[in-house]
Design a protein around this motif. Structure first.
Motif, short mmCIF file in Angstrom:
data_model
loop_
_atom_site.label_atom_id
_atom_site.label_comp_id
_atom_site.label_asym_id
_atom_site.label_seq_id
_atom_site.Cartn_x
_atom_site.Cartn_y
_atom_site.Cartn_z
N UNK A 1 0.83 -1.21 0.00
CA UNK A 1 0.00 0.00 0.00
C UNK A 1 0.86 1.26 0.00
N UNK A 2 2.00 1.20 0.67
CA UNK A 2 2.90 2.35 0.68
C UNK A 2 3.40 2.63 -0.74
N UNK A 3 3.84 1.61 -1.43
CA UNK A 3 4.33 1.79 -2.80
C UNK A 3 3.20 2.15 -3.75
N UNK A 4 2.02 1.65 -3.48
CA UNK A 4 0.85 2.01 -4.28
C UNK A 4 0.55 3.50 -4.15
N UNK A 5 0.72 4.04 -2.93
CA UNK A 5 0.51 5.47 -2.71
C UNK A 5 1.50 6.30 -3.54
N UNK A 6 2.75 5.83 -3.61
CA UNK A 6 3.75 6.53 -4.43
C UNK A 6 3.32 6.54 -5.89
N UNK A 7 2.92 5.38 -6.40
CA UNK A 7 2.53 5.28 -7.81
C UNK A 7 1.33 6.16 -8.12
N UNK A 8 0.33 6.13 -7.25
CA UNK A 8 -0.86 6.95 -7.47
C UNK A 8 -0.53 8.44 -7.36
N UNK A 9 0.42 8.78 -6.47
CA UNK A 9 0.82 10.17 -6.35
C UNK A 9 1.45 10.69 -7.63
N UNK A 10 2.24 9.86 -8.28
CA UNK A 10 2.85 10.25 -9.56
C UNK A 10 1.83 10.24 -10.69
N UNK A 11 0.94 9.27 -10.67
CA UNK A 11 0.00 9.11 -11.78
C UNK A 11 -1.16 10.09 -11.72
N UNK A 12 -1.69 10.35 -10.51
CA UNK A 12 -2.95 11.08 -10.40
C UNK A 12 -2.86 12.32 -9.51
N UNK A 13 -1.65 12.65 -9.06
CA UNK A 13 -1.50 13.86 -8.27
C UNK A 13 -1.18 13.56 -6.81
N UNK A 14 -0.52 14.53 -6.16
CA UNK A 14 -0.05 14.35 -4.79
C UNK A 14 -1.17 14.02 -3.82
N UNK A 15 -2.31 14.67 -3.98
CA UNK A 15 -3.42 14.44 -3.04
C UNK A 15 -3.91 13.01 -3.10
#
Length: 378
Positions: free
Chosen positions: A301-315
């Motif tokens: 989940x931690x790494x998923x948060x990184x990927x989503x932050x890059x893909x869909x924005x920091x929020x």
């Protein structure tokens, strides 16, 4: 030097059948090297030197046991001309022995890390979040169970091969990780790749085996670009891609082309392939979504948060990070990820504070320097 430990232990177990003797003699050989090499110089063949010292020590111990005279003759005969395939497969045999289903999965992994890779017991204990004494007892019980159950020292076949596979894959993954980490020993990563190749030859139709080897190759392809001339870590997005190993990337991608995506290792290999080919963060985030479904864990989940932050924005990334922050409280990587996403969101002062907090909690000096450098940039 310690990259030879597992090879020596595995060879001595094959020849003597005595786990305790094998480990004691391997450790004495390491101690002799620490004492003699600074004084006499490192030998041209350090692995052969260590093996010879350990072998001679084993023979001395057996010679003092009158009841072992027959065994001593067997040792001398076997050691005189070991077959090449025995030398190559010793550690693979040892891993499968350690990963017998009679042992709990955690005990299998811990025993193999200690025996095959020579990972110190305190380090294994930290990885499993238990005390050193608890881990020592766990490893001792596992060895005793192997001896009492007369578990054979060999690579199994048929149904037994499949039963032990999850534990073997987990061990190889942790062995590679120990070599790939910022303060890891590169020889461990190389050994994990070698053993994964042997396993792929043994089980060519098993998708997770091919997936694991592909993952190792794709990750290891970046080894030369992960540090700058000063030895400091270079983040993935700042690495010089011309220094990536194109041959390893090509081999990893070829393995994936013929591999069904059935489990977590193949999925992680596709994530690594996404980085290698520049597939884009939305593709990588999609694979992390799949990984979270197949193998849910706070780290995923931690790494998923990184990927989503890059893909869909920091929020978007910070929202996912909220879910895992409590589960990984105090984990420096959580602070580092939050710092990076906070910087992307525009709050540079708070991001710098978070990078400094992550540096204070980081276990390795090279990580601390990298995190403090990010704080200084902000």
């Amino acid at each position: 030097m310690w990259e030879f430990y597992g090879r020596i232990v595995a060879a001595l177990i094959r020849v003597t059948g005595d786990w305790g003797l094998a480990e004691d003699c391997a450790q004495e050989a390491m101690a002799a090297a620490v004492e003699r090499w600074p004084r006499d110089g490192k030998p041209d063949n350090p692995g052969g030197w260590l093996m010879a010292v350990a072998r001679n020590r084993a023979i001395d111990v057996l010679r003092r046991k009158a009841v072992e005279q027959t065994k001593l003759r067997e040792v001398a005969m076997l050691w005189a001309a070991p077959e090449q395939h025995e030398i190559e497969d010793d550690r693979l045999r040892l891993i499968f022995t350690c990963c017998h289903p009679a042992l709990a999965l955690e005990a299998r992994v811990a025993l193999t890390l200690r025996t095959v890779a020579g990972v110190p017991t305190p380090d294994i204990a930290r990885a499993f979040l238990v005390t050193e004494s608890t881990m020592t007892r766990r490893i001792t019980r596992a060895k005793t169970k192997i001896a009492d159950a007369r578990i054979p020292y060999r690579v199994p076949s048929g149904v037994a091969l499949g039963e032990r596979l999850p534990g073997v894959l987990a061990v190889l993954y942790l062995l590679f990780t120990r070599g790939y980490d910022a303060d890891g020993e590169p020889a461990f990563a190389a050994e994990a790749i070698r053993l994964a190749r042997l396993l792929t030859e043994l089980m060519p139709a098993e998708p997770e085996v091919s997936g694991l080897l592909a993952l190792f190759l794709l990750q290891h392809s970046r080894r030369d670009a992960r540090r700058d001339a000063s030895g400091d870590l270079v983040p993935l997005d700042r690495q010089d891609r011309s220094r990536w190993d194109s041959g390893a990337i090509a081999e990893g991608l070829e393995l994936l082309r013929g591999t069904a995506v059935t489990g977590p290792y193949a999925i992680q290999a596709h994530i690594a392939a996404g980085h290698a080919t520049g597939a884009g963060w939305s593709v990588i985030a999609g694979w992390y979504d799949e990984l979270a479904r197949v193998q849910p864990s706070p780290i995923v989940e931690l790494n998923r948060a990184v990927a989503h932050g890059h893909a869909y924005g920091a929020e978007a990334g910070l929202s996912l990070l909220t879910v895992v922050r409590e589960k990984l409280e105090g984990y420096p990587a959580v602070l580092a990820v939050e710092a990076d996403l906070t910087a992307k969101a525009g709050d540079l002062e708070r991001a710098a504070d978070l990078f400094r907090a992550a540096a204070a909690a980081a276990p390795a000096e090279v990580e601390r320097r990298a995190l403090l450098a990010r704080a200084a940039e902000l």
